[in-house]
Design an enzyme around this catalytic site. Structure first.
Site, PDB file in Angstrom:
ATOM      1  N   GLN A  47       3.135 -11.047  10.692  1.00 51.17           N
ATOM      2  CA  GLN A  47       3.473  -9.848   9.918  1.00 51.17           C
ATOM      3  C   GLN A  47       2.562  -8.670  10.273  1.00 51.17           C
ATOM      4  O   GLN A  47       2.996  -7.525  10.283  1.00 51.17           O
ATOM      5  CB  GLN A  47       3.337 -10.178   8.421  1.00 51.17           C
ATOM      6  CG  GLN A  47       3.830  -9.086   7.499  1.00 51.17           C
ATOM      7  CD  GLN A  47       2.835  -8.793   6.389  1.00 51.17           C
ATOM      8  OE1 GLN A  47       1.671  -8.486   6.639  1.00 51.17           O
ATOM      9  NE2 GLN A  47       3.311  -8.880   5.167  1.00 51.17           N
TER      10      GLN A  47
ATOM     11  N   ARG B 209      -8.083  -9.419   4.877  1.00 48.44           N
ATOM     12  CA  ARG B 209      -7.009  -8.781   5.654  1.00 48.44           C
ATOM     13  C   ARG B 209      -7.306  -7.297   5.852  1.00 48.44           C
ATOM     14  O   ARG B 209      -7.189  -6.758   6.955  1.00 48.44           O
ATOM     15  CB  ARG B 209      -5.670  -8.969   4.932  1.00 48.44           C
ATOM     16  CG  ARG B 209      -4.452  -8.360   5.627  1.00 48.44           C
ATOM     17  CD  ARG B 209      -3.208  -8.658   4.773  1.00 48.44           C
ATOM     18  NE  ARG B 209      -1.963  -8.217   5.394  1.00 48.44           N
ATOM     19  CZ  ARG B 209      -1.360  -7.054   5.141  1.00 48.44           C
ATOM     20  NH1 ARG B 209      -1.920  -6.179   4.294  1.00 48.44           N
ATOM     21  NH2 ARG B 209      -0.219  -6.740   5.725  1.00 48.44           N
TER      22      ARG B 209
ATOM     23  N   GLN C 193       0.830  -1.200   0.000  1.00 48.58           N
ATOM     24  CA  GLN C 193       0.000   0.000   0.000  1.00 48.58           C
ATOM     25  C   GLN C 193       0.865   1.251   0.000  1.00 48.58           C
ATOM     26  O   GLN C 193       1.925   1.277   0.614  1.00 48.58           O
ATOM     27  CB  GLN C 193      -0.898   0.003   1.235  1.00 48.58           C
ATOM     28  CG  GLN C 193      -2.084  -0.909   1.104  1.00 48.58           C
ATOM     29  CD  GLN C 193      -3.009  -0.813   2.304  1.00 48.58           C
ATOM     30  OE1 GLN C 193      -2.992  -1.673   3.155  1.00 48.58           O
ATOM     31  NE2 GLN C 193      -3.812   0.223   2.360  1.00 48.58           N
TER      32      GLN C 193
ATOM     33  N   HIS D 249       1.145  -3.016  11.485  1.00 46.13           N
ATOM     34  CA  HIS D 249       2.374  -3.635  12.007  1.00 46.13           C
ATOM     35  C   HIS D 249       2.708  -3.298  13.459  1.00 46.13           C
ATOM     36  O   HIS D 249       3.838  -3.463  13.883  1.00 46.13           O
ATOM     37  CB  HIS D 249       3.578  -3.319  11.096  1.00 46.13           C
ATOM     38  CG  HIS D 249       3.344  -3.749   9.680  1.00 46.13           C
ATOM     39  ND1 HIS D 249       3.253  -5.074   9.322  1.00 46.13           N
ATOM     40  CD2 HIS D 249       3.132  -3.035   8.550  1.00 46.13           C
ATOM     41  CE1 HIS D 249       3.002  -5.142   8.027  1.00 46.13           C
ATOM     42  NE2 HIS D 249       2.916  -3.927   7.532  1.00 46.13           N
TER      43      HIS D 249
ATOM     44  N   SER E  76       5.024  -5.616   3.221  1.00 44.07           N
ATOM     45  CA  SER E  76       3.714  -5.668   3.857  1.00 44.07           C
ATOM     46  C   SER E  76       2.724  -6.427   2.965  1.00 44.07           C
ATOM     47  O   SER E  76       2.894  -7.618   2.732  1.00 44.07           O
ATOM     48  CB  SER E  76       3.250  -4.247   4.202  1.00 44.07           C
ATOM     49  OG  SER E  76       2.108  -4.284   5.040  1.00 44.07           O
ATOM     50  N   LEU E  77       1.701  -5.749   2.437  1.00 45.34           N
ATOM     51  CA  LEU E  77       0.750  -6.422   1.538  1.00 45.34           C
ATOM     52  C   LEU E  77       1.464  -7.142   0.403  1.00 45.34           C
ATOM     53  O   LEU E  77       1.019  -8.204  -0.052  1.00 45.34           O
ATOM     54  CB  LEU E  77      -0.232  -5.375   0.996  1.00 45.34           C
ATOM     55  CG  LEU E  77      -1.349  -5.770   0.013  1.00 45.34           C
ATOM     56  CD1 LEU E  77      -0.910  -5.773  -1.428  1.00 45.34           C
ATOM     57  CD2 LEU E  77      -2.025  -7.090   0.369  1.00 45.34           C
TER      58      LEU E  77
END
Length: 313
Positions: free
Chosen positions: A252, A119, A14, A203, A94-95
């Site tokens: 994560q 998610r 993102q 996170h 991340s994503l």
């Protein structure tokens, strides 16, 4: 440069989305096919969203996550369709780690799309709008940022969550704690402290409820053995077992993205080239600042695909 060159693929997350983000690859059939496949599965026109926006739609987490997954998978398929060879190692920010899972054959694309939408919803549900925040701290070393978080938390959550490049660390937590952290970081000599335009404090510990939801969803899904190693954000390790991969993906959500260590680990393992496989050039810029041993390219157009293929041919 020859076939012995080790190269990595990096999948953005993102923040790399923008209107028109797939224009450079729009002429490749498999790119449109991938978007059509995703649009059918999610029952919304992702190609129109990527090309026309509006920005509010594009930047809503519940849309951004499936859109960035689709864009990364489409770019990877375009690479393979142009005759590019499979990378030696991969990672996603991340994503982007979920995109890497699809490229590595761990998750089927059709399964990954509803998973990343779940998610996004789990992350939004974990923290009410306005409760959390994130900010980028520029110009302080990692330990100073960690110390700032410890001091400014004051019984709220405040953590260093993205170690993006030396001197660029993102903090996340409760909104008031993030604001205290930004002020304290400046007192301690940060060049800048920038609030990020996000509704979810990714996170950090506030995401534990989302991680529990994701664990429950992933427990019932098929996870295959990766055909390419993927270094996970949470611990900079690659795993072969489904249970370990599920665990790394769940952790994560509330663990820092250890991106600096990821790129250095690749370099130490002999990787000399990296390609950012998805929209934008964020990871390419970070890689250049992290380790001069790794030359990075963003695969944002047909010419870039061709040039990178020639580099490793």
């Amino acid at each position: 440069m020859g076939v012995n060159m080790k190269f990595a693929f990096l999948f953005p997350g993102q923040g790399s989305q923008s209107i028109g983000m797939m224009q450079g690859l729009a002429g490749i059939a498999v790119v449109r096919d991938t978007f059509d496949q995703a649009s059918a599965i999610l029952a919304q026109d992702l190609w129109a969203m990527a090309n026309d926006g509006p920005a509010e739609l594009l930047n809503a987490t519940v849309n951004t996550q499936p859109l960035m997954l689709t864009a990364g998978v489409a770019t990877y398929r375009a690479w393979l369709a142009q005759g590019g060879r499979v990378p030696d190692v991969m990672a996603g920010h991340s994503l982007g780690e979920y995109t890497a899972m699809v490229a590595a054959g761990v998750l089927d694309f059709a399964d990954a799309l509803p998973l990343v939408r779940a998610r996004a919803l789990a992350m939004q549900d974990a923290v009410a709008e306005g409760v959390g925040a994130m900010a980028a701290i520029l110009g302080l070393d990692d330990d100073t940022v960690r110390a700032v978080c410890a001091e400014a938390a004051q019984d709220e959550v405040l953590e260093a969550v993205n170690f993006n490049s030396p001197g660029q660390v993102v903090i996340a937590g409760n909104k008031a704690a993030v604001e205290r952290g930004m002020a304290l970081a400046k007192e301690k000599g940060a060049k800048r402290a920038l609030a990020l335009p996000v509704s979810v404090p990714s996170h950090c510990a506030l995401m534990r409820p989302a991680a529990e939801k994701m664990s429950a969803i992933m427990a019932n899904m098929v996870f295959n053995t990766p055909v390419i190693p993927v270094l996970h954000n949470a611990d900079v390790q690659s795993y072969m077992q489904a249970e370990q991969i599920r665990d790394a993906l769940a952790r994560q959500l509330y663990s820092p993205v250890r991106w600096v260590e990821t790129i250095r680990s690749m370099a130490n393992d002999g990787v000399t080239l990296a390609a950012e496989c998805g929209p934008g050039k964020v990871l390419t810029g970070l890689t250049k600042r992290i380790d001069e041993r790794v030359a990075a390219t963003a695969l944002i157009g047909v010419d870039a695909l061709t040039e990178f293929k020639n580099l490793i041919a």
